[in-house]
Design a protein around this motif. Sequence first.
Motif, short mmCIF file in Angstrom:
data_model
loop_
_atom_site.label_atom_id
_atom_site.label_comp_id
_atom_site.label_asym_id
_atom_site.label_seq_id
_atom_site.Cartn_x
_atom_site.Cartn_y
_atom_site.Cartn_z
N ALA A 278 -4.93 0.05 11.42
CA ALA A 278 -3.53 1.29 11.06
C ALA A 278 -2.34 0.41 11.08
CB ALA A 278 -3.77 2.61 11.85
N ALA A 279 -1.90 -0.70 12.17
CA ALA A 279 -1.21 -1.37 12.71
C ALA A 279 -0.90 -1.92 11.38
CB ALA A 279 -1.12 -1.85 14.15
N ALA A 280 -2.24 -2.85 11.09
CA ALA A 280 -1.98 -4.01 10.07
C ALA A 280 -1.93 -3.56 9.09
CB ALA A 280 -3.75 -4.90 9.77
N LEU A 281 -1.74 -2.04 8.43
CA LEU A 281 -2.27 -1.19 6.52
C LEU A 281 -0.44 -0.67 6.79
CD1 LEU A 281 -5.79 0.86 6.88
CD2 LEU A 281 -4.63 -1.21 5.33
N GLN A 282 -0.40 -0.66 7.80
CA GLN A 282 1.36 -0.43 8.07
C GLN A 282 2.61 -1.85 7.73
OE1 GLN A 282 1.78 2.88 11.18
NE2 GLN A 282 2.33 4.08 9.58
N VAL A 310 -1.47 0.13 -0.67
CA VAL A 310 -2.45 0.16 -0.16
C VAL A 310 -2.17 0.73 1.79
CG1 VAL A 310 -4.94 -1.24 0.48
CG2 VAL A 310 -3.96 -1.66 -1.25
N GLY A 311 -1.66 -0.18 1.55
CA GLY A 311 -0.86 0.29 3.98
C GLY A 311 -1.30 1.65 3.60
N LEU A 316 -4.97 8.60 7.10
CA LEU A 316 -5.81 8.96 7.77
C LEU A 316 -6.05 8.45 9.05
CD1 LEU A 316 -7.74 8.02 4.69
CD2 LEU A 316 -7.68 10.00 5.06
N LEU A 317 -6.15 6.90 9.54
CA LEU A 317 -6.39 7.08 10.71
C LEU A 317 -5.45 7.10 11.81
CD1 LEU A 317 -7.37 3.37 10.50
CD2 LEU A 317 -8.80 4.94 10.36
N HIS A 318 -3.83 7.54 11.55
CA HIS A 318 -3.45 8.38 12.50
C HIS A 318 -3.88 10.03 12.46
CE1 HIS A 318 -1.03 4.78 13.47
NE2 HIS A 318 -0.82 4.79 12.41
N GLN A 319 -4.15 10.94 11.01
CA GLN A 319 -4.64 11.90 11.37
C GLN A 319 -5.83 12.19 11.88
OE1 GLN A 319 -4.24 12.77 7.06
NE2 GLN A 319 -2.85 11.87 6.74
N GLU A 320 -6.27 11.46 11.69
CA GLU A 320 -7.50 11.40 12.77
C GLU A 320 -7.80 11.53 13.93
OE1 GLU A 320 -12.65 9.66 11.87
OE2 GLU A 320 -10.53 7.92 12.83
N ARG A 321 -6.76 10.71 14.39
CA ARG A 321 -6.39 10.26 15.78
C ARG A 321 -5.82 12.14 16.48
NH1 ARG A 321 -7.42 9.73 20.68
NH2 ARG A 321 -5.69 8.57 21.83
N THR A 377 7.07 -0.45 12.84
CA THR A 377 5.80 -0.40 12.91
C THR A 377 5.98 -1.32 13.88
OG1 THR A 377 5.20 -0.27 11.00
CG2 THR A 377 3.78 -1.38 12.33
N ALA A 378 6.81 -2.97 14.22
CA ALA A 378 6.11 -3.88 15.60
C ALA A 378 6.17 -2.67 16.63
CB ALA A 378 7.27 -4.45 15.42
N GLY A 379 7.32 -1.71 16.21
CA GLY A 379 7.84 -1.53 17.93
C GLY A 379 6.99 -0.83 18.68
#
Length: 402
Positions: A278-282, A310-311, A316-321, A377-379
């Motif tokens: 998720a971090a890489a995609l953002q 694409v990011g 989706l990953l954050h919504q699942e979480r 995102t880095a923060g």
Amino acid sequence: MRTYPELFRTPEFTPVFLLAALQVAAQTVAGLGLATLVFRSTGSAFLSALALFGPALAQMLGAATLLSAADRLPPRGALAGIALVFALCTAAQAVPGLPVGAVFLILLAQGLVGSVGGGVRYGLLGEILPREGHLLGRSVLNMAAGVCQIGGFATGGVLVATVSPRGALLIGAALHLVAAVLARCGLSPRVPRATGRASVAETWRTNALLWSDRARRGVYIALWVPNGLIVGCESLFVPYAPERAGLLFACAALGMLAGDTVVGRFAPRGRSRRRRLAAALQTLLAAPYLLFALRPGLPIAIVAVTVSAVGYGASLLHQERLMELVPDELSGHALGLHTSGMLALQGLSAALAGAVAQLTSPATAMTLLSVASLAVTAGLVVTLGPSSGPRPSPRKDLPRAA
């Protein structure tokens, strides 16, 4: 649930899928028409961006006042009624000679109503699908959104060029009307997920509970801010390339479709690996917009926009979480808060982008917003960690709905 046939064999998933697709198509066709109409009549990049994403700003007010209704309304009637309101509002925006102020009042009404619609729709999806099928189901809805945005923006661009912006608005209104009929005829009646009366006080109480936990708060910020800033970049496509804005929007939708497809089907198992992804995609979402500092021509802009989008698969990953962190009876409210906050940040970012573009240029504004997205995102990675910490048990702090 890991395959598309399993998903579409689930009762009532197909009507929800078609309903979401129709509404996205309607909003993209009408949104491009309205933004172009406002830009032609005012010459303002700020008002054009606000016209395209203006209803999102009203989501903030709706999330603070109306959101408790998301779990307390019968889903079929609510979705049909909301689509009908959108059809009427979109048709009203096509009235010749309508003052710009009236246009934005209608957008405000659309945003207030829409703030409840997201919670109703995704809460219903949670009832239809088992929890392990939620990621795949949301990815398919997002894929449908991507396809419909591609078609919607392409169609909207053709309609604006060959017919008129008002023609695009009327087509959007017709699609909303079809969505209302589909919701009424394609969904079965269901009782609300929660009992009790919807109220402003109940909305505030549940919002405060959802926001009080650090894990949920981090997920909400990750869902809202980095993506919202990049949507602000996209809101400047019309002033950046007035004759090719539809193409840029379609390419962004194509990239989002690719990201959602890959994440929905091939995301790695394991919480820590998914957080790193998720971090890489953002990061990927924001980085290509740095190229706009060079004011690239259309071919490079198309590549940058497509790769960036694409990011969006990180959502989706954050919504699942998020769904792991809330009880089922509050899923509609929690997802409605996500949707409303996301759209509100998109609207604020569009307004910010338009204001910066007025003072500098669309390319400069895009570059600055992409830098801000990367910083957020880095923060989040530094403060929360992409994989740190044991799995919390936050459901204990959320009482069952009355």
